[in-house]
Design a protein around this motif. Structure first.
Motif, PDB file in Angstrom:
ATOM      1  N   ARG A  16       0.828  -1.204   0.000  1.00  0.00           N
ATOM      2  CA  ARG A  16       0.000   0.000   0.000  1.00  0.00           C
ATOM      3  C   ARG A  16       0.868   1.260   0.000  1.00  0.00           C
ATOM      4  O   ARG A  16       0.646   2.181  -0.783  1.00  0.00           O
ATOM      5  CB  ARG A  16      -0.899  -0.026   1.237  1.00  0.00           C
ATOM      6  CG  ARG A  16      -1.758   1.177   1.434  1.00  0.00           C
ATOM      7  CD  ARG A  16      -2.491   0.967   2.738  1.00  0.00           C
ATOM      8  NE  ARG A  16      -3.470   1.956   3.021  1.00  0.00           N
ATOM      9  CZ  ARG A  16      -4.255   1.915   4.079  1.00  0.00           C
ATOM     10  NH1 ARG A  16      -4.165   0.915   4.922  1.00  0.00           N
ATOM     11  NH2 ARG A  16      -5.110   2.874   4.302  1.00  0.00           N
ATOM     12  N   LEU A  17       1.872   1.283   0.870  1.00  0.00           N
ATOM     13  CA  LEU A  17       2.745   2.449   0.954  1.00  0.00           C
ATOM     14  C   LEU A  17       3.596   2.595  -0.299  1.00  0.00           C
ATOM     15  O   LEU A  17       3.872   3.716  -0.746  1.00  0.00           O
ATOM     16  CB  LEU A  17       3.633   2.358   2.197  1.00  0.00           C
ATOM     17  CG  LEU A  17       2.883   2.308   3.529  1.00  0.00           C
ATOM     18  CD1 LEU A  17       3.861   2.212   4.678  1.00  0.00           C
ATOM     19  CD2 LEU A  17       1.974   3.505   3.691  1.00  0.00           C
ATOM     20  N   PHE A  18       3.994   1.470  -0.883  1.00  0.00           N
ATOM     21  CA  PHE A  18       4.776   1.534  -2.117  1.00  0.00           C
ATOM     22  C   PHE A  18       3.940   2.137  -3.243  1.00  0.00           C
ATOM     23  O   PHE A  18       4.424   2.983  -3.998  1.00  0.00           O
ATOM     24  CB  PHE A  18       5.273   0.144  -2.524  1.00  0.00           C
ATOM     25  CG  PHE A  18       6.063   0.177  -3.793  1.00  0.00           C
ATOM     26  CD1 PHE A  18       5.479  -0.127  -5.004  1.00  0.00           C
ATOM     27  CD2 PHE A  18       7.400   0.550  -3.772  1.00  0.00           C
ATOM     28  CE1 PHE A  18       6.204  -0.071  -6.180  1.00  0.00           C
ATOM     29  CE2 PHE A  18       8.129   0.609  -4.938  1.00  0.00           C
ATOM     30  CZ  PHE A  18       7.530   0.296  -6.147  1.00  0.00           C
ATOM     31  N   THR A  25       6.082   9.764  -6.735  1.00  0.00           N
ATOM     32  CA  THR A  25       7.462   9.928  -7.225  1.00  0.00           C
ATOM     33  C   THR A  25       7.638   9.498  -8.677  1.00  0.00           C
ATOM     34  O   THR A  25       8.524  10.006  -9.359  1.00  0.00           O
ATOM     35  CB  THR A  25       8.446   9.116  -6.365  1.00  0.00           C
ATOM     36  OG1 THR A  25       8.116   7.726  -6.455  1.00  0.00           O
ATOM     37  CG2 THR A  25       8.421   9.570  -4.918  1.00  0.00           C
ATOM     38  N   ARG A  26       6.855   8.524  -9.119  1.00  0.00           N
ATOM     39  CA  ARG A  26       6.973   7.957 -10.472  1.00  0.00           C
ATOM     40  C   ARG A  26       8.373   7.365 -10.720  1.00  0.00           C
ATOM     41  O   ARG A  26       8.890   7.398 -11.828  1.00  0.00           O
ATOM     42  CB  ARG A  26       6.652   8.987 -11.551  1.00  0.00           C
ATOM     43  CG  ARG A  26       5.248   9.488 -11.515  1.00  0.00           C
ATOM     44  CD  ARG A  26       4.333   8.421 -12.028  1.00  0.00           C
ATOM     45  NE  ARG A  26       2.965   8.932 -12.093  1.00  0.00           N
ATOM     46  CZ  ARG A  26       1.915   8.209 -11.819  1.00  0.00           C
ATOM     47  NH1 ARG A  26       2.047   6.957 -11.459  1.00  0.00           N
ATOM     48  NH2 ARG A  26       0.713   8.712 -11.890  1.00  0.00           N
ATOM     49  N   ASP A  27       8.985   6.852  -9.658  1.00  0.00           N
ATOM     50  CA  ASP A  27      10.308   6.253  -9.760  1.00  0.00           C
ATOM     51  C   ASP A  27      10.348   5.079  -8.782  1.00  0.00           C
ATOM     52  O   ASP A  27      10.116   5.263  -7.585  1.00  0.00           O
ATOM     53  CB  ASP A  27      11.374   7.292  -9.414  1.00  0.00           C
ATOM     54  CG  ASP A  27      12.769   6.732  -9.526  1.00  0.00           C
ATOM     55  OD1 ASP A  27      13.266   6.171  -8.512  1.00  0.00           O
ATOM     56  OD2 ASP A  27      13.376   6.847 -10.604  1.00  0.00           O
ATOM     57  N   LEU A  28      10.647   3.876  -9.292  1.00  0.00           N
ATOM     58  CA  LEU A  28      10.630   2.684  -8.443  1.00  0.00           C
ATOM     59  C   LEU A  28      11.607   2.771  -7.279  1.00  0.00           C
ATOM     60  O   LEU A  28      11.254   2.473  -6.138  1.00  0.00           O
ATOM     61  CB  LEU A  28      10.950   1.441  -9.286  1.00  0.00           C
ATOM     62  CG  LEU A  28       9.899   1.023 -10.303  1.00  0.00           C
ATOM     63  CD1 LEU A  28      10.426  -0.106 -11.170  1.00  0.00           C
ATOM     64  CD2 LEU A  28       8.634   0.591  -9.597  1.00  0.00           C
ATOM     65  N   GLU A  37      11.895   5.115   4.479  1.00  0.00           N
ATOM     66  CA  GLU A  37      11.901   6.316   5.315  1.00  0.00           C
ATOM     67  C   GLU A  37      10.605   6.419   6.118  1.00  0.00           C
ATOM     68  O   GLU A  37      10.611   6.829   7.278  1.00  0.00           O
ATOM     69  CB  GLU A  37      12.091   7.561   4.441  1.00  0.00           C
ATOM     70  CG  GLU A  37      12.223   8.844   5.209  1.00  0.00           C
ATOM     71  CD  GLU A  37      13.511   8.947   6.010  1.00  0.00           C
ATOM     72  OE1 GLU A  37      13.511   9.688   7.008  1.00  0.00           O
ATOM     73  OE2 GLU A  37      14.511   8.294   5.640  1.00  0.00           O
ATOM     74  N   THR A  38       9.487   6.039   5.499  1.00  0.00           N
ATOM     75  CA  THR A  38       8.191   6.056   6.186  1.00  0.00           C
ATOM     76  C   THR A  38       8.218   5.150   7.406  1.00  0.00           C
ATOM     77  O   THR A  38       7.779   5.544   8.497  1.00  0.00           O
ATOM     78  CB  THR A  38       7.071   5.612   5.219  1.00  0.00           C
ATOM     79  OG1 THR A  38       7.015   6.527   4.130  1.00  0.00           O
ATOM     80  CG2 THR A  38       5.732   5.553   5.923  1.00  0.00           C
ATOM     81  N   PHE A  39       8.742   3.941   7.252  1.00  0.00           N
ATOM     82  CA  PHE A  39       8.779   3.012   8.380  1.00  0.00           C
ATOM     83  C   PHE A  39       9.770   3.479   9.459  1.00  0.00           C
ATOM     84  O   PHE A  39       9.515   3.286  10.647  1.00  0.00           O
ATOM     85  CB  PHE A  39       9.097   1.589   7.913  1.00  0.00           C
ATOM     86  CG  PHE A  39       7.896   0.899   7.344  1.00  0.00           C
ATOM     87  CD1 PHE A  39       6.848   0.504   8.163  1.00  0.00           C
ATOM     88  CD2 PHE A  39       7.785   0.661   5.989  1.00  0.00           C
ATOM     89  CE1 PHE A  39       5.722  -0.124   7.650  1.00  0.00           C
ATOM     90  CE2 PHE A  39       6.671   0.035   5.468  1.00  0.00           C
ATOM     91  CZ  PHE A  39       5.629  -0.360   6.296  1.00  0.00           C
ATOM     92  N   ILE A  62       2.028   9.543   6.378  1.00  0.00           N
ATOM     93  CA  ILE A  62       3.484   9.703   6.486  1.00  0.00           C
ATOM     94  C   ILE A  62       4.133   9.447   5.125  1.00  0.00           C
ATOM     95  O   ILE A  62       5.007  10.208   4.689  1.00  0.00           O
ATOM     96  CB  ILE A  62       4.075   8.751   7.550  1.00  0.00           C
ATOM     97  CG1 ILE A  62       3.567   9.129   8.949  1.00  0.00           C
ATOM     98  CG2 ILE A  62       5.603   8.793   7.524  1.00  0.00           C
ATOM     99  CD1 ILE A  62       3.953   8.131  10.029  1.00  0.00           C
ATOM    100  N   ALA A  63       3.699   8.394   4.435  1.00  0.00           N
ATOM    101  CA  ALA A  63       4.273   8.060   3.124  1.00  0.00           C
ATOM    102  C   ALA A  63       4.011   9.168   2.116  1.00  0.00           C
ATOM    103  O   ALA A  63       4.900   9.540   1.345  1.00  0.00           O
ATOM    104  CB  ALA A  63       3.708   6.735   2.618  1.00  0.00           C
TER     105      ALA A  63
END
Length: 171
Positions: A16-18, A25-28, A37-39, A62-63
């Protein structure tokens, strides 16, 4: 509050966060960095969460904010200069219209600035709707509110935005 098992939280919310991070971001690779960073931020502030059932919404916020910060910092980084011929070649292949892109970017900035003037409740539903493409039921689930409340907030937020833009046009 009970001790939280972050390996379980990670497993439950990583996808979900990914998706949220990637949609911004449109960047893997950058999206993966945002999730990590979120975690990290969540682990440092875990004592601030009041209800465990709102963990998903809390992590999503947060994400989202972390991804926006990453995008902003990436924009500030200097780009590598390209030779004029290479730029002309890219422009021809992409058939881009610079004026349209500038106008679109300007309009997007104006809309984002206008959204920033709304209340937090209206900003949350609009960001989830516009940035993440979530449906009303999904937004209701994320924010732990009724779907009818989501629809009302979206309607009222759009109405306020319309009034803001009408004031700008007539001013």
């Amino acid at each position: 509050m009970n001790e939280i098992d972050f390996s379980e939280v990670y497993r439950m919310y990583y996808k979900r966060l990914f998706h949220i991070s990637y949609s911004i971001t449109r960047d893997l690779h950058l999206a993966e960095d945002v999730v990590q960073e979120t975690f990290i931020k969540a682990m440092n502030k875990v004592n601030t969460i009041e209800e465990e059932k709102k963990m998903g919404a809390w992590l999503s916020v947060i994400a989202t904010r972390t991804a926006i910060d990453y995008v902003r910092s990436e924009r500030k980084k200097k780009a590598i200069l390209m030779e004029q011929e290479m730029l002309e070649c890219l422009g021809k292949e992409m058939k881009q219209n610079v004026e349209e892109e500038v106008e679109l970017a300007s309009l997007q900035d104006q809309v984002n600035a206008a959204i920033g003037t709304l209340t937090v409740e209206y900003q949350a539903v609009l960001n989830l709707k516009l940035l993440h493409g979530l449906k009303e039921n999904e937004i209701a689930s994320v924010l732990d509110i009724k779907p009818s409340t989501v629809k009302t907030r979206i309607y009222r937020a759009r109405k306020q935005l319309k009034l803001l833009f009408l004031k700008q046009i007539t001013a």
